[in-house]
Design an enzyme around this catalytic site. Structure first.
Site, PDB file in Angstrom:
ATOM      1  N   ASN A 228      14.709  30.064  80.092  1.00  0.00           N
ATOM      2  CA  ASN A 228      13.658  31.088  80.213  1.00  0.00           C
ATOM      3  C   ASN A 228      13.851  32.138  79.125  1.00  0.00           C
ATOM      4  O   ASN A 228      13.522  31.891  77.980  1.00  0.00           O
ATOM      5  CB  ASN A 228      13.672  31.699  81.616  1.00  0.00           C
ATOM      6  CG  ASN A 228      12.693  32.854  81.736  1.00  0.00           C
ATOM      7  OD1 ASN A 228      11.556  32.744  81.290  1.00  0.00           O
ATOM      8  ND2 ASN A 228      13.114  33.963  82.301  1.00  0.00           N
ATOM      9  N   GLU A 229      14.413  33.288  79.487  1.00  0.00           N
ATOM     10  CA  GLU A 229      14.629  34.329  78.467  1.00  0.00           C
ATOM     11  C   GLU A 229      16.069  34.247  78.009  1.00  0.00           C
ATOM     12  O   GLU A 229      16.918  35.012  78.453  1.00  0.00           O
ATOM     13  CB  GLU A 229      14.360  35.710  79.069  1.00  0.00           C
ATOM     14  CG  GLU A 229      12.912  36.116  79.008  1.00  0.00           C
ATOM     15  CD  GLU A 229      12.659  37.495  79.589  1.00  0.00           C
ATOM     16  OE1 GLU A 229      13.547  38.047  80.269  1.00  0.00           O
ATOM     17  OE2 GLU A 229      11.557  38.003  79.377  1.00  0.00           O
TER      18      GLU A 229
ATOM     19  N   CYS B 189      12.850  34.560  85.361  1.00  0.00           N
ATOM     20  CA  CYS B 189      14.304  34.639  85.559  1.00  0.00           C
ATOM     21  C   CYS B 189      14.772  33.815  86.745  1.00  0.00           C
ATOM     22  O   CYS B 189      15.970  33.509  86.847  1.00  0.00           O
ATOM     23  CB  CYS B 189      14.733  36.089  85.749  1.00  0.00           C
ATOM     24  SG  CYS B 189      14.555  37.072  84.267  1.00  0.00           S
TER      25      CYS B 189
ATOM     26  N   GLU C  53       5.852  32.871  89.189  1.00  0.00           N
ATOM     27  CA  GLU C  53       7.265  33.053  89.562  1.00  0.00           C
ATOM     28  C   GLU C  53       7.311  33.604  90.975  1.00  0.00           C
ATOM     29  O   GLU C  53       6.466  34.428  91.365  1.00  0.00           O
ATOM     30  CB  GLU C  53       7.951  34.025  88.607  1.00  0.00           C
ATOM     31  CG  GLU C  53       9.393  34.307  89.035  1.00  0.00           C
ATOM     32  CD  GLU C  53      10.225  35.030  87.987  1.00  0.00           C
ATOM     33  OE1 GLU C  53       9.656  35.727  87.142  1.00  0.00           O
ATOM     34  OE2 GLU C  53      11.460  34.890  88.044  1.00  0.00           O
TER      35      GLU C  53
END
Ligand code: AHR
Length: 646
Positions: free
Chosen positions: A363-364, A232, A36
């Site tokens: 993602n989350e 994120c 990331e």
């Protein structure tokens, strides 16, 4: 030494390895990498561009740049807005040279300075145009921190139309905090954009490529997969600033820059100069994955911005373009030259497909809104590409209401792979080595997609990549491997951090502008990856799996291809453990086994740029007596033993 002497006097504990009883197959993807652009991982890190704000697209258009003059030189710089003409690269500068004596120009500070190496070649490029009648020469200089010139080159823009110019030169000294000066000499004005400086030596020496030392560290892990671009960052603080893969490919001056979502995230680590140029874009991610033998794993925005931030949602009736992005990505990765996106991949220099097999939807994410969007994405992807395995998020937490809800839902849907995240205290890792022992063997597979032991608290800026954390991860990972029939993938997170520009700690690999070091956690990950074997076999203490009793954690696997038995043993206590492995197997073994030891460090032991191998694996050998292997595992130690079958 005293501890070892006592251990030798103790009766060794005998463990049985049923080397012929395959318990689980270890997927080639088992241990991988999470990438990331956080902590200056991409811009300012692995993407080797040295100029910050090269195309003047930061909100403050001259951020990173300073006007410079010497010997009475005069001039001015104006930012030009060309949004109507080039919305994706909307700003350029016009530099007027106002005196024929002295020098006027601009300097760029780089990403916390620029790392320059003596004897290495550097390539300066700029896109420029000049009005008729102007004649302005650009003198490019690298300055060390004291202002001494350590490299220089010259070029003269000649065209009234935008054109790319390049000059290469060699640096005469090494400097961690260099800066770039562009002096303008002559008469008139010149327009500039994409002012760029790269080392010529990059990963695989690709022009405008990646930092070779950092990618090498990834290659050295022999990772099973590369997850990208996050994290994120996929989601964005808001949807406008989400990651859009289509904007990250093709000519770099057409890749629209946006603010990095980590720019403002942590009040205690503000990073106002953090933007995304997408110089490291999806094509580069796919190619890097291919280079290092990792299966590509893109994670895509599913119509939701980060739920820790704005949580913006795309209305369901407007989700189509997001879903189309996912379908087009599969075509981009795998399609033939007759397809629109497959042709683009070929035109970009990669006719061969990338063999994409997995795709992350979100993602989350959590909540009903995620479920709604996930269903639409999954149906569309599976209808068109049934072979693609979908990675589904069970949220940011390893347990609790949201986790349980999503876990239950996905099990009900017979989902492919669930992405679990845990940023927890070292003790949690020790206590959870049995986490997967009772997971449904027929249910979805597990991707331990983000984890790292936190020495102080989750997200604390005081967290350290210390030995206590790495050892706890090593212990926990025996549980991942023992359950390889359920856990198919695992990756530590985050991956990279610039020592002067990080937002989040701990991280797997730290670097400055010239150097980098692997953390103790890296060596744990690497030892697992290099020693994963093909199939797990039982390693037992009195008929039970070894999972934390008396501070011992262990797993064994065989490597069918190389005909080897691999034992991993973690002693989390402060006492040495004499152990004997009794191998039950039809095969016989060579008399010498190789042993890799990582350990016997204090809990707070760390690596650093100056002591990069303070914690690092050490190789030795041990004698194999028939089917018995006797070793003493030092206190706080992770050992990997490899035996060759005859
Ligand atoms: O790894 C850092 C962040 O932690 C990731 O972006 C996110 O997925 C998680 O919350």
């Amino acid at each position: 030494m005293a501890a070892l002497a006592t251990a030798q006097a103790q009766t060794p504990k005998v463990y049985t390895i049923e080397a012929d009883k395959v318990k689980a197959h270890v997927e080639p993807t088992m241990y991988g990498i999470f990438f990331e652009d956080i902590n200056l991982a991409a811009d300012g890190g692995v993407y080797a561009e040295l100029v910050k704000n090269r195309s003047f697209e930061f909100d403050s258009h001259l951020a990173g740049w300073k006007e410079q003059q010497k010997n009475g030189g005069k001039g001015s710089v104006a930012v030009i807005d060309r949004t109507a003409e080039r919305p994706e690269n909307a700003h350029t500068i016009k530099v007027n040279v106002e005196s024929s004596t002295g020098s006027f120009g601009l300097s760029n500070e780089g990403f916390r300075g620029m790392g320059i190496k003596k004897g290495e070649g550097y390539s300066f490029t700029v896109t420029a145009r000049k009005p008729a009648g102007s004649l302005v020469k650009l003198i490019v200089e690298l300055h060390n921190a004291k202002g001494t010139v350590i490299g220089t080159g010259t070029l003269t823009p000649t065209s009234a139309d935008w054109k790319k110019y390049n000059v290469k030169f060699t640096a005469t000294a090494t400097e961690n905090k260099a800066s770039l000066y562009v002096w303008l000499k002559g008469k008139g004005s010149v327009d500039l954009d994409m002012v760029s400086l790269f080392p010529q030596h990059t990963w695989k020496n690709r022009p405008a490529g990646l930092r070779a030392d950092l990618v090498q560290k990834l290659a050295d892990m022999k990772p099973g997969f590369l997850r990208f671009p996050g994290g994120c960052i996929v989601e964005g603080r808001d949807l406008v600033n989400r990651y859009q893969w289509k904007k990250s490919i093709g000519d770099i001056d057409k890749r629209e820059n946006i603010i990095n979502r980590w720019n403002t995230e942590f009040k205690h680590r503000p990073t106002p100069d953090y933007y995304q140029t997408f110089g490291l874009g999806f094509m580069e991610y796919f190619m890097t994955a291919e280079d290092i033998g990792a299966s590509p794993l893109p994670i895509l925005n599913c119509g939701m911005a980060c739920q820790f931030n704005t949580g913006q949602l795309v209305p369901i009736d407007q989700l189509d373009p997001y879903v189309q992005d996912a379908l087009d990505l599969v075509e981009f990765a795998n399609g033939g030259p007759e397809t629109k996106w497959g042709k683009l991949r070929a035109d970009l220099g990669h006719p061969k497909p990338f063999n994409l097999k997995m795709l992350g939807v979100g993602n989350e994410q959590w909540g009903e809104q995620y479920i709604e969007r996930w269903k639409i994405f999954t149906k569309a992807i599976k209808d068109k590409y049934p072979y693609i395995k979908i990675i589904s998020s069970v949220g940011p937490y390893a347990e609790g209401e949201e986790f349980n809800r999503l876990d239950k839902f996905f099990r009900g849907m017979n989902a492919d792979i669930l992405d679990e995240h845990y940023y927890k205290a070292p003790k949690w890792f020790l206590d959870n080595a049995k986490r997967y022992d009772n997971y449904d063997r027929k249910g979805p597979k597990i991707f331990a997609g983000e984890y790292a032991a936190q020495s102080v608290a989750t997200g604390s800026p005081d967290n350290k990549n210390n030995w206590e954390c790495a050892l706890a991860e090593a212990a926990f990972m025996t549980g991942l491997e023992r359950n390889a029939d359920v856990v198919n993938m695992a990756s530590y997170a985050p991956l990279f951090a610039h020592v002067d520009g990080w937002q989040w700690t701990p991280d797997l690999i730290w670097f400055d502008n010239l150097r980098s070091y692997a953390t103790p956690d890296y060596y744990v990950q690497q030892l697992y990856s290099l020693n994963k074997g093909t199939d797990v076999v039982p390693l037992l203490n009195n008929g039970e799996m070894v999972s934390g009793e008396e501070g011992a954690y262990a797993t064994a696997s065989i490597d069918k291809k190389n005909k080897e038995l691999i034992i991993k043993f973690v002693n989390t206590t402060d006492k040495a453990k004499p152990v004997t492995f009794n191998i039950e197997s039809a095969a016989a073994y060579q008399k010498t086994a190789t042993v890799t030891t990582l350990g016997n460090y204090k809990k707070d032991a760390v690596n650093s740029l100056d002591a990069p191998k303070a914690v690092a694996p050490v190789k030795s050998t041990t004698v194999v007596s028939g089917k018995l292997v006797k070793v003493t595992v030092e206190p706080a130690t992770f050992k990997v033993i490899r035996l060759k079958m005859i």
